[in-house]
Design an enzyme around this catalytic site. Structure first.
Site, short mmCIF file in Angstrom:
data_model
loop_
_atom_site.label_atom_id
_atom_site.label_comp_id
_atom_site.label_asym_id
_atom_site.label_seq_id
_atom_site.Cartn_x
_atom_site.Cartn_y
_atom_site.Cartn_z
N LEU A 36 14.39 21.38 1.41
CA LEU A 36 13.76 20.78 2.01
C LEU A 36 13.68 20.06 3.52
O LEU A 36 14.37 19.14 4.09
CB LEU A 36 13.28 19.91 1.30
N GLU A 82 14.67 30.43 8.57
CA GLU A 82 14.87 30.25 9.86
C GLU A 82 13.20 30.96 10.32
O GLU A 82 13.75 31.66 10.24
CB GLU A 82 15.74 29.03 11.12
N GLU A 131 10.38 42.25 12.61
CA GLU A 131 10.97 41.76 13.93
C GLU A 131 11.98 42.37 14.51
O GLU A 131 12.12 42.72 15.34
CB GLU A 131 10.74 40.42 14.14
N LYS A 159 18.27 37.90 11.31
CA LYS A 159 17.59 37.72 10.04
C LYS A 159 17.18 39.72 10.39
O LYS A 159 18.57 39.96 8.92
CB LYS A 159 15.99 38.18 10.32
N ASN A 184 3.54 39.91 9.96
CA ASN A 184 2.75 38.75 9.87
C ASN A 184 2.01 38.11 9.01
O ASN A 184 1.08 38.82 8.77
CB ASN A 184 2.15 38.29 11.34
N ASN A 185 2.29 37.20 8.25
CA ASN A 185 1.44 36.61 7.19
C ASN A 185 0.78 35.49 7.65
O ASN A 185 1.70 34.70 8.57
CB ASN A 185 2.21 36.01 6.61
N LEU A 195 0.74 30.77 15.09
CA LEU A 195 -0.24 30.70 15.10
C LEU A 195 -1.56 30.77 14.72
O LEU A 195 -2.49 29.70 15.61
CB LEU A 195 -0.77 32.54 15.33
N GLY A 302 10.61 36.42 26.70
CA GLY A 302 10.93 37.91 25.77
C GLY A 302 10.21 38.04 24.73
O GLY A 302 10.88 38.49 23.27
P1 NAD Z 1 8.90 28.67 6.56
O1 NAD Z 1 9.39 28.37 7.51
O2 NAD Z 1 7.70 28.19 5.88
O3 NAD Z 1 9.82 28.46 4.78
C1 NAD Z 1 10.69 28.30 5.02
C2 NAD Z 1 11.50 28.10 3.30
O4 NAD Z 1 13.43 27.86 3.68
C3 NAD Z 1 11.19 26.06 3.57
O5 NAD Z 1 11.25 25.87 2.23
C4 NAD Z 1 12.50 25.43 3.97
O6 NAD Z 1 12.86 24.43 4.09
C5 NAD Z 1 13.33 26.45 3.38
N1 NAD Z 1 15.11 26.53 3.78
C6 NAD Z 1 15.59 26.43 5.48
N2 NAD Z 1 16.76 26.65 5.83
C7 NAD Z 1 17.55 25.95 4.22
C8 NAD Z 1 18.24 26.18 3.44
N3 NAD Z 1 19.58 26.55 4.93
N4 NAD Z 1 18.97 25.82 2.45
C9 NAD Z 1 17.64 26.15 1.64
N5 NAD Z 1 16.43 26.21 1.97
C10 NAD Z 1 16.52 26.39 3.39
O7 NAD Z 1 9.12 30.48 6.52
P2 NAD Z 1 7.80 31.36 5.54
O8 NAD Z 1 7.23 32.07 7.03
O9 NAD Z 1 7.53 31.19 4.34
O10 NAD Z 1 9.50 33.28 5.38
C11 NAD Z 1 10.01 33.30 4.70
C12 NAD Z 1 10.75 34.38 4.42
O11 NAD Z 1 10.01 35.56 5.25
C13 NAD Z 1 11.71 33.68 5.90
O12 NAD Z 1 13.38 35.22 5.78
C14 NAD Z 1 11.27 35.04 6.84
O13 NAD Z 1 11.50 35.47 7.98
C15 NAD Z 1 9.81 35.67 6.25
N6 NAD Z 1 9.25 36.43 6.81
C16 NAD Z 1 7.97 35.76 6.96
C17 NAD Z 1 6.81 36.61 8.12
C18 NAD Z 1 5.86 35.52 8.42
O14 NAD Z 1 5.48 35.63 8.77
N7 NAD Z 1 6.02 33.68 7.92
C19 NAD Z 1 6.85 37.86 8.08
C20 NAD Z 1 7.48 38.29 7.57
C21 NAD Z 1 8.94 37.88 6.87
O1 TDX Z 2 1.15 28.84 20.14
C1 TDX Z 2 0.95 30.13 20.41
N1 TDX Z 2 0.20 30.77 20.81
C2 TDX Z 2 0.90 32.22 20.67
O2 TDX Z 2 -0.11 32.36 22.27
C3 TDX Z 2 2.04 30.67 18.67
C4 TDX Z 2 2.73 29.82 18.09
C5 TDX Z 2 2.28 32.08 19.29
N2 TDX Z 2 1.51 32.56 19.86
C6 TDX Z 2 1.35 34.30 19.93
C7 TDX Z 2 3.25 34.77 19.53
C8 TDX Z 2 2.35 35.95 19.27
O3 TDX Z 2 3.04 36.90 19.83
O4 TDX Z 2 0.93 34.54 18.75
C9 TDX Z 2 1.71 35.64 18.53
C10 TDX Z 2 1.87 35.35 16.28
O5 TDX Z 2 3.01 34.36 16.36
P1 TDX Z 2 4.06 33.33 15.79
O6 TDX Z 2 2.99 32.79 14.77
O7 TDX Z 2 4.67 32.36 15.89
O8 TDX Z 2 4.11 34.62 14.63
P2 TDX Z 2 5.32 35.81 15.12
O9 TDX Z 2 6.27 34.98 16.48
O10 TDX Z 2 5.05 36.91 15.36
O11 TDX Z 2 6.59 36.00 14.53
C11 TDX Z 2 6.20 35.73 12.72
O12 TDX Z 2 5.85 36.91 12.43
C12 TDX Z 2 6.90 37.61 11.77
C13 TDX Z 2 6.72 34.33 11.77
O13 TDX Z 2 6.71 33.39 12.84
C14 TDX Z 2 8.03 35.09 11.61
O14 TDX Z 2 8.59 34.18 10.57
C15 TDX Z 2 7.94 36.83 10.51
O15 TDX Z 2 8.88 37.18 10.66
#
Ligand code: NAD
Ligand code: TDX
Length: 364
Positions: A36, A82, A131, A159, A184-185, A195, A302
């Site tokens: 959490l 993270e 990524e 990662k 990106n989800n 975003l 970057g």
């Molecule tokens: P998120 O940041 O919303 O959630 C991460 C969760 O992990 C949180 O509940 C946090 O409390 C928990 N956590 C963090 N550090 C921890 C620790 N040391 N011990 C136990 N729990 C811990 O992340 P998300 O967007 O749901 O992403 C989940 C996974 O999917 C990640 O591994 C991320 O790299 C991967 N992923 C995310 C996306 C995306 O678009 N969000 C896309 C591809 C892959």
């Molecule tokens: O304020 C913003 N302005 C902006 O222009 C933010 C937060 C993002 N952006 C841009 C950066 C990226 O090109 O939008 C795009 C999407 O940004 P994020 O939502 O931060 O996602 P991204 O950096 O692409 O990474 C996401 O997708 C892959 C997730 O955060 C990762 O956990 C995942 O692995």
């Protein structure tokens, strides 16, 4: 019947996965292991039956070992990480600690329990990101499972390191692993630093929409439920030791996503006069276009230019195909955020506010 341990199950994708899995597999045991952090939220699991949340850090190897053994876990789905690129630029240490050391700690626990036992089938599924492959030029072929790793941010580098450790535990010790690298989800329960939820909530409050650089960075957007279906397909039909790229087939420039978002918010206000009363500071409440909030700010250091996924392997081997296109998925997501204001309001009232103030103050 399976016994699942879901790390990071109180975060965005992990919680969606728990909701999805409980619905699809009502007889399975689900234990969530989550420390959490700012991104984890008990409320994300509200309403899901028979899920136990164990509040602990994945770096706590003893707790992971005990859980795997005592709950007879046969399937570990590892989401905990993270996850925000901007945070990794401001403070990389937590990314090294959780994403690399934490994953290694889980691998050690899995090895202890599963490889010294009776040799029953088990699965360590590692959830990773596209990524790790770096950044594409406009004409480059999309990422696939054979694309060389080339991570550019502390987040993606951490990662990538975790992906390599998972692979090594398979090749060296015979741990039964799979990995998915997803694009990106977006969807319900996404923390409002990413975003789409950040811009939606800013639009409702009449706050600037901070566009990094020229806004022409391209991402492949996937509705989170399709990601969950992809992971389910890997768990059920994926080959041990393999990686699978999962994507949405929706390559969109950020500006396209933002324009879609602005137009959808305008249409929502036009169709529901109650929204103007709830959100009087929104431009749409005063008949102004939401896109008047677009603000160009300094680029992310970057900043990867383009991600795209070639999902031929997942399609051919697993029969995976995303069910929702961006238009439908985005409309459902906007409706969810409008219907679930108490969820994001409670986040904005807490630690997230401090982060926004520290990092976005004075921009634009
Ligand atoms: P998120 O940041 O919303 O959630 C991460 C969760 O992990 C949180 O509940 C946090 O409390 C928990 N956590 C963090 N550090 C921890 C620790 N040391 N011990 C136990 N729990 C811990 O992340 P998300 O967007 O749901 O992403 C989940 C996974 O999917 C990640 O591994 C991320 O790299 C991967 N992923 C995310 C996306 C995306 O678009 N969000 C896309 C591809 C892959
Ligand atoms: O304020 C913003 N302005 C902006 O222009 C933010 C937060 C993002 N952006 C841009 C950066 C990226 O090109 O939008 C795009 C999407 O940004 P994020 O939502 O931060 O996602 P991204 O950096 O692409 O990474 C996401 O997708 C892959 C997730 O955060 C990762 O956990 C995942 O692995």
């Amino acid at each position: 019947m399976a016994n699942l341990l879901v790390t990071g199950g109180a975060g965005f994708i992990g919680a969606n996965f728990v909701h999805y899995w409980r619905e699809q597999h009502p007889g399975d045991q689900i234990v969530v292991l989550d420390s959490l952090t700012y991104a984890g939220n008990r409320a994300n699991l509200a309403g899901v039956n028979a899920v136990e949340l164990v509040e602990a850090d994945i770096r706590d190897e003893d707790t992971a070992t005990t859980l795997l053994r005592d709950r007879a876990i046969d399937t570990l789905v590892h989401f905990a990480a993270e996850s925000h690129v901007d945070r990794s630029i401001h403070g990389p240490d937590a990314f090294i600690d959780t994403n690399i050391l934490g994953t290694h700690s889980l691998l050690k626990a899995a090895r202890t329990v599963w490889l010294s036992g009776d040799g029953k089938p088990h699965r360590f599924h590692h959830v990773s990101t596209d990524e790790v492959y770096g950044s594409l030029g406009p004409d480059d072929a999309a990422f696939s499972e054979t694309t060389p790793y080339s991570p550019n941010s502390p987040y993606s580098a951490s990662k990538a390191a975790s992906d390599h450790l998972v692979r090594a535990y398979h090749h060296t010790y015979g741990l039964q692993v799979t990995t998915s690298n997803c694009s990106n989800n977006y969807g319900p329960y996404q923390f409002p630093e990413k975003l789409i939820p950040l811009f939606l909530i800013n639009a409702l409050h009449g706050r600037a929409l901070p566009i990094y650089g020229d806004g022409m960075n391209v991402r492949d957007w996937l509705h989170v439920e399709d990601h969950c279906r992809g992971i389910e397909a890997v768990l059920q039909r994926g080959r041990v030791g393999e990686t699978y790229c999962i994507g949405g087939g929706e390559e969109l420039a950020n500006l396209t996503v933002i324009d879609t978002l602005c137009a959808a918010v305008d249409a929502a206000f036009a169709g529901d006069p109650g929204l103007a009363q709830r959100y009087p500071d929104a431009p749409a409440a005063r008949g102004l276009p939401t896109d008047s909030l677009k603000t160009w700010v300094k680029d992310r250091p970057g900043h990867d230019r383009r991600y795209a996924i070639d999902e031929t392997k997942a399609r051919d081997e697993l029969g995976y195909r995303p069910a929702r296109d961006f238009k439908a998925g985005f409309a459902a997501t906007l409706a969810w955020y409008i219907a679930n204001e108490p969820w994001w309001r409670s986040i904005l009232d807490g630690s997230y506010r401090d982060w926004v103030e520290a990092n976005y103050a004075g921009r634009g």
